[in-house]
Design a protein around this motif. Structure first.
Motif, mmCIF file in Angstrom:
data_model
loop_
_atom_site.group_PDB
_atom_site.id
_atom_site.type_symbol
_atom_site.label_atom_id
_atom_site.label_comp_id
_atom_site.label_asym_id
_atom_site.label_seq_id
_atom_site.Cartn_x
_atom_site.Cartn_y
_atom_site.Cartn_z
ATOM 1 N N GLY A 186 48.668 45.351 36.334
ATOM 2 C CA GLY A 186 49.475 45.607 37.682
ATOM 3 C C GLY A 186 50.011 44.334 38.229
ATOM 4 O O GLY A 186 49.647 43.145 37.567
ATOM 5 N N ARG A 187 50.438 44.081 39.452
ATOM 6 C CA ARG A 187 50.764 43.007 40.144
ATOM 7 C C ARG A 187 49.515 42.174 40.592
ATOM 8 O O ARG A 187 48.840 42.731 41.419
ATOM 9 C CB ARG A 187 51.942 43.450 41.207
ATOM 10 N N PRO A 188 49.094 41.235 40.587
ATOM 11 C CA PRO A 188 48.094 40.388 40.774
ATOM 12 C C PRO A 188 48.326 39.684 41.891
ATOM 13 O O PRO A 188 49.557 39.071 42.210
ATOM 14 C CB PRO A 188 47.573 39.588 39.465
ATOM 15 N N CYS A 189 47.243 39.307 42.764
ATOM 16 C CA CYS A 189 47.347 38.121 43.839
ATOM 17 C C CYS A 189 45.950 37.294 43.533
ATOM 18 O O CYS A 189 45.085 37.968 43.038
ATOM 19 C CB CYS A 189 47.290 38.882 45.124
ATOM 20 N N VAL A 190 46.110 36.146 44.098
ATOM 21 C CA VAL A 190 44.999 35.166 43.830
ATOM 22 C C VAL A 190 44.511 34.509 45.156
ATOM 23 O O VAL A 190 45.526 34.592 46.141
ATOM 24 C CB VAL A 190 45.176 34.189 42.821
#
Length: 468
Positions: free
Chosen positions: A196-200
């Protein structure tokens, strides 16, 4: 240095005071005391990211084709860098504040044009590889040159954060990979494949970075990335995540999405503490929420142009600000001043209101702004503590709206609407750095980390024996 060239003598004289200032907010001031002090317009081009320097002196904003640097004291534009060739996605100040990391934002294969305004280091787009087109670039703010390329991602970078204590930074891309980098090296030092679309996000000390993708939130030791996550939380949500950030004290994790939904997690246990859903996001925009500098409140934009404020302790609505006419995609607080930036197709700078609302002015240039220079006392007030008993302003009162006359400007105090919640915010204490480390690595996590270290040592010993 380039920072010295970008900073005026007046800014330098107040630099030490600003570095020591602490912003403390209360619900009463958030309800009625903030208004738009400055509006910068870009001919309808969307603002793709905003960021503040660590000392609070500078505000960084990117559009799809340019990078803009503003003084947080005067509100004036200090620097503009055109980058039509590769486009500008997410930009962040490096720790030295003389260089900026910026991701690419390629539209239909190229953002190049023939008007001669592209960066002098731009290359021909015809021979670009996928990795080069989606590279992150280190840009010198002094001479407007690309210093280094960080290639590896094969799709758009949608999340980029730097460690506050080291030269590490982490990127997340639509190619479903997360990469860890060192600013001084072009090759990534670690790679993680996600779903899926990741964020950090990095924690306030730079010891840990977190990754959210699908329904998992994973915490990694920034210096032992190869060992995998030392903790994993699970969070049920059907939408896509748009942003993630730690609270200033490291106790909480805030995750926003492309729906009217923000989640507040306990950074230690992973427990879901509150969900914030009173804002509007019918357009499924990728909204980015933030904490206030004291960590007591959460703020997020809305696709109706408003900004919502919630209390971290109770989860209740504290206030609702209005002033934008387009979806507010991102909000972010200055770490040293009582100043907040918000972005849509414009860039707004919110300050404490003092005295009569300033008058609006117009400018023929869409990418530049006009602001009255505040007096020495006004500049000094930008570093005072918000919410004090004497009610002094923490931002310059001389900031005024600017831009083309075709777009209405909102001055401080105009168009500011608030809602009164049933409960007021409760104060929280700021822990010491040592207590934050204990909270993250303490108890079972410390034991788990020790086991991982022991396993790593055993593997290294085994590899040495095999080589012998």
């Amino acid at each position: 240095t380039s920072k010295g060239m970008m900073m005026s003598d007046k800014d330098k004289s107040n630099n030490d005071d600003k570095n020591d200032s602490k912003v403390t907010l209360d619900a009463a001031k958030l309800r009625s005391s903030f208004g738009l002090g400055q509006v910068h317009r870009f001919d309808g081009v969307t603002v793709t990211s905003i960021d503040f320097s660590a000392d609070g002196e500078l505000l960084l904003a990117t559009t799809e084709t340019s990078i803009h640097v503003y003084s947080c004291v005067t509100g004036k534009e200090r620097k503009k860098i055109n980058n039509q060739k590769y486009g500008c996605g997410i930009a962040r100040f490096c720790r030295d504040e003389e260089t900026v990391l910026c991701s690419s934002r390629i539209v239909d294969g190229s953002n190049s044009n023939n008007n001669g305004n592209s960066n002098s280091n731009s290359h021909s787009s015809g021979s670009q590889s996928s990795e080069e087109r989606h590279a992150v670039r280190l840009i010198s703010m002094f001479d407007n040159k690309f210093v280094r390329y960080y290639m590896g991602h094969t799709d758009e970078v949608v999340s980029l954060e730097l460690s506050p204590s080291s030269d590490l930074f982490v990127t997340a891309s639509l190619d479903r990979t997360v990469r860890l980098w060192n600013v001084g090296k072009s090759e990534c030092v670690g790679k993680l494949v996600v779903r899926g679309r990741p964020c950090v996000a990095f924690d306030p000390q730079g010891l840990i970075f977190a990754v959210v993708a699908m329904n998992q939130v994973c915490l990694y030791d920034a210096f032992q990335f190869a060992n995998g996550p030392f903790e994993t939380f699970y969070l049920e949500h059907n939408g896509e995540w748009s942003n993630m950030t730690f609270s200033p004290d490291g106790k909480y994790i805030l995750i926003s999405s492309n729906e009217a939904y923000c989640a507040l997690l306990d950074a230690f246990s992973g427990a879901l503490l509150h969900t914030f859903t009173t804002h509007s996001n019918q357009s499924n925009a990728f909204l980015k929420a933030c904490f206030t500098p004291d960590g007591k409140f959460v703020m997020c934009g809305s696709d109706d142009g408003s900004i919502h404020v919630w209390d971290v302790a109770s989860g209740n609505t504290v206030a609702q600000w209005s002033g934008h006419h387009d979806p507010v995609l991102e909000v972010k607080w200055n770490p040293k001043m009582a100043l907040m930036a918000s972005s849509c197709v414009h860039l707004g700078m919110w300050i404490l209101k003092t005295g009569p609302p300033p008058s609006s002015s117009s400018s023929s240039s869409s990418s530049s702004s006009t602001a009255a220079t505040p007096s020495a006392s006004a500049a000094s007030s930008a570093t005072s503590t918000a919410g004090t008993a004497n009610g002094n302003s923490s931002a310059p009162s001389a900031l005024v709206s600017s831009g083309p006359s075709t777009t209405p400007a909102t001055s401080a105090g105009q168009g500011l609407t608030v809602t009164t919640p049933s409960a007021t915010a409760a104060s929280t204490s700021q822990p010491s750095p040592s207590s934050h480390s204990t909270a993250v690595f303490g108890q079972g996590r410390a034991r788990k980390r020790a086991r991982l270290q022991q396993q790593q040592q055993q593997q290294q010993q085994q590899q040495q024996q095999e080589r012998k």
